[in-house]
Design a protein around this motif. Structure first.
Motif, short mmCIF file in Angstrom:
data_model
loop_
_atom_site.label_atom_id
_atom_site.label_comp_id
_atom_site.label_asym_id
_atom_site.label_seq_id
_atom_site.Cartn_x
_atom_site.Cartn_y
_atom_site.Cartn_z
N ARG A 1 22.12 32.66 9.77
CA ARG A 1 21.18 31.83 10.53
C ARG A 1 19.82 32.51 10.65
NH1 ARG A 1 22.67 30.91 16.61
NH2 ARG A 1 21.90 33.05 16.63
N ARG A 2 19.81 33.80 10.97
CA ARG A 2 18.54 34.51 11.13
C ARG A 2 17.80 34.64 9.81
NH1 ARG A 2 18.85 39.92 14.44
NH2 ARG A 2 16.60 39.59 14.29
N LEU A 3 18.55 34.84 8.73
CA LEU A 3 17.91 34.97 7.43
C LEU A 3 17.32 33.63 6.98
CD1 LEU A 3 17.22 36.87 5.16
CD2 LEU A 3 19.51 36.53 4.20
N VAL A 4 18.04 32.54 7.22
CA VAL A 4 17.51 31.21 6.89
C VAL A 4 16.25 30.93 7.69
CG1 VAL A 4 17.94 28.73 7.08
CG2 VAL A 4 19.70 30.22 6.12
N GLU A 5 16.26 31.27 8.98
CA GLU A 5 15.08 31.07 9.82
C GLU A 5 13.89 31.85 9.28
OE1 GLU A 5 16.40 32.25 13.65
OE2 GLU A 5 17.46 30.37 14.07
N LEU A 6 14.15 33.07 8.82
CA LEU A 6 13.07 33.90 8.29
C LEU A 6 12.52 33.32 6.99
CD1 LEU A 6 11.48 36.55 8.61
CD2 LEU A 6 13.30 37.71 7.35
N LEU A 7 13.41 32.87 6.11
CA LEU A 7 12.97 32.26 4.85
C LEU A 7 12.16 31.00 5.11
CD1 LEU A 7 16.28 32.64 2.77
CD2 LEU A 7 14.16 33.91 2.42
N ARG A 8 12.60 30.20 6.07
CA ARG A 8 11.89 28.97 6.39
C ARG A 8 10.52 29.26 7.00
NH1 ARG A 8 15.20 26.97 9.91
NH2 ARG A 8 16.40 25.70 8.45
N HIS A 9 10.48 30.21 7.93
CA HIS A 9 9.23 30.51 8.62
C HIS A 9 8.19 31.11 7.68
CE1 HIS A 9 6.54 33.09 11.10
NE2 HIS A 9 6.54 32.02 11.89
N GLU A 10 8.63 31.98 6.78
CA GLU A 10 7.70 32.68 5.90
C GLU A 10 7.38 31.91 4.62
OE1 GLU A 10 6.09 35.22 6.75
OE2 GLU A 10 7.19 35.88 8.53
N GLN A 11 8.16 30.85 4.31
CA GLN A 11 7.94 30.07 3.09
C GLN A 11 7.93 30.97 1.85
OE1 GLN A 11 7.50 26.40 2.91
NE2 GLN A 11 8.66 26.93 4.75
N ILE A 12 9.05 31.65 1.65
CA ILE A 12 9.17 32.65 0.59
C ILE A 12 9.27 32.00 -0.79
CG2 ILE A 12 10.61 34.53 -0.29
CD1 ILE A 12 9.07 35.18 2.28
N ASP A 13 8.53 32.54 -1.74
CA ASP A 13 8.58 32.08 -3.13
C ASP A 13 9.59 32.85 -3.96
OD1 ASP A 13 6.38 30.25 -2.75
OD2 ASP A 13 5.06 32.00 -2.75
#
Length: 395
Positions: free
Chosen positions: A74-86
């Motif tokens: 959950r925390r990793l998904v939140e981080l990926l979503r927030h940072e918009q990682i390419d």
């Protein structure tokens, strides 16, 4: 235009080969083209502060326990979503598993990993990661990833020979962050031939104290023969690990207490190398060997085992000597040969430094990695028609 956002995911950040390579990457990446974030799944370790000092955002999730898997995902998904990682780039087995799995489920455009170990390294992993290997999860993740980066040709061939043929595999030799080394190292290396002739000999080994892989016990056995010929020779053992107690006991049993010093983990490796005469790498298996690159850049001749990717950086008879693994006499003979001929030792050290400068620096490694990132992103954009591709310029 918008920068390409790259997230490096790693389990933890103690002093180690993979962690130092990650530090080299973040220090040398072009900040005008890339925006970097480092995600640590577990506790931070000594490398974390150095990453922050470079102005890189570091996020620590603080758990790798299986029972906390849902929280971690959950925390990793939140981080990926927030940072918009390419691009997600993972390092070491925990991050390779969790980082790639979550990134695939979330839909990160480009996912790649660097393989830091050998093909049998999973034998040292916790039970559930062994199970994952046996259930082919890693093979599936490898096939679904956009890039598998190997650090030596020998490592790449080993994996491709024992696993499925990977069309998405790439070779980028490890690079050394030469900015860590002062110019004084080169000046001090020029005095080593005189130092050797006076029998004031310092031999060093820099590696995790895991004898099954790194072979330090073989070097301790070799030291008996070396000290018989050169009583003033000394050995510096740098690193820590699960076999430290056993290696200390072996040193005492061999009567080497006055000649061998265990220094533990150190963050002043350049300074320690500047005071050595010979670097020894007695590994049983070794994908490449960053400590060898560090020694060669410091002007040291190297005696190493002829395993893994070591022959790709150490040229036998030119920048050092290669010997079979687990053969203390052969190891001792090569070290003694360097001590006997100070001029040859100095010449090998100079050629070793030239070798690193011409093909194994952090700048060269990172530029190659950046080009790979762009290539993978371009390919994914063409194949999948990602709408976000128009938001930034890929050059």
């Amino acid at each position: 235009m918008k920068k390409i956002k790259v997230m490096h995911i790693i389990g933890r950040l103690p002093v180690g080969g993979a962690e130092n390579l990650l530090l080299t990457i973040v220090r040398n990446t072009d900040r005008n083209r890339f925006n970097l974030i480092v995600c640590c799944l577990d506790k931070e370790g000594q490398i974390a502060e150095k990453i922050r000092q470079g102005g890189i955002k570091l996020v620590c999730l603080g758990t790798t326990r299986v029972r906390h898997s849902y929280r971690k995902i959950r925390r990793l998904v939140e981080l990926l979503r927030h940072e918009q990682i390419d691009i997600v780039h993972t390092h070491l087995y925990k991050a390779d598993f969790w980082g790639r799995l979550v990134s695939l489920l979330y839909g990160v455009p480009v996912i790649c990993k660097t393989e830091h170990g050998d093909v049998n390294s999973f034998k040292n992993k916790p039970f559930y990661f062994k199970a994952a290997e046996y259930l082919c999860f890693n093979k599936i993740l490898d096939r679904l990833s956009d890039g598998i980066i190997f650090i030596s040709e020998a490592q790449k061939k080993e994996f491709e020979g024992k696993r499925i043929k990977m069309k998405n595999s790439f070779l980028i030799h490890n690079g050394l962050d030469t900015k860590r080394f002062s110019s004084s190292n080169k000046r001090r290396s020029q005095d080593r031939s005189e130092k050797l002739s006076k029998n004031n000999i310092v031999i060093g080994v820099v590696a995790r104290l895991s004898d099954r892989q790194k072979g330090q016990s073989c070097l301790l056995l070799a030291m008996r023969k070396i000290i018989e010929r050169y009583p003033e020779a000394g050995l510096l053992v740098i690193g820590s690990g699960e076999d430290e107690g056993r290696l200390r006991d072996l040193s005492a049993q061999l009567g080497l207490d006055g000649s061998v010093s265990f220094l533990g983990v150190r963050d002043d490796i350049p300074e320690l190398l500047a005071g050595m005469d010979i670097l020894v790498q007695p590994s049983v298996s070794e994908p490449l060997g960053v400590s060898i690159l560090e020694a060669m850049y410091s002007g040291l001749p190297v005696v190493a085992t002829n395993v893994g990717g070591i022959p790709e950086i150490v040229r036998h008879g030119e920048t050092g000597f290669l010997v079979p693994p687990k053969e203390p006499d052969a190891l001792a003979d090569s070290i003694i040969k360097l001590i006997d001929d100070p001029a040859m030792a100095r010449e090998m050290g100079e050629k070793g430094r030239e070798t690193v400068m011409s093909g194994f620096t952090g700048d060269i490694y990172t530029k190659t990695l950046e080009d790979l990132y762009v290539s993978l992103l371009k390919r994914k954009c063409r194949n999948r028609n990602y709408r976000y591709a128009d938001l930034f310029e890929i050059t």
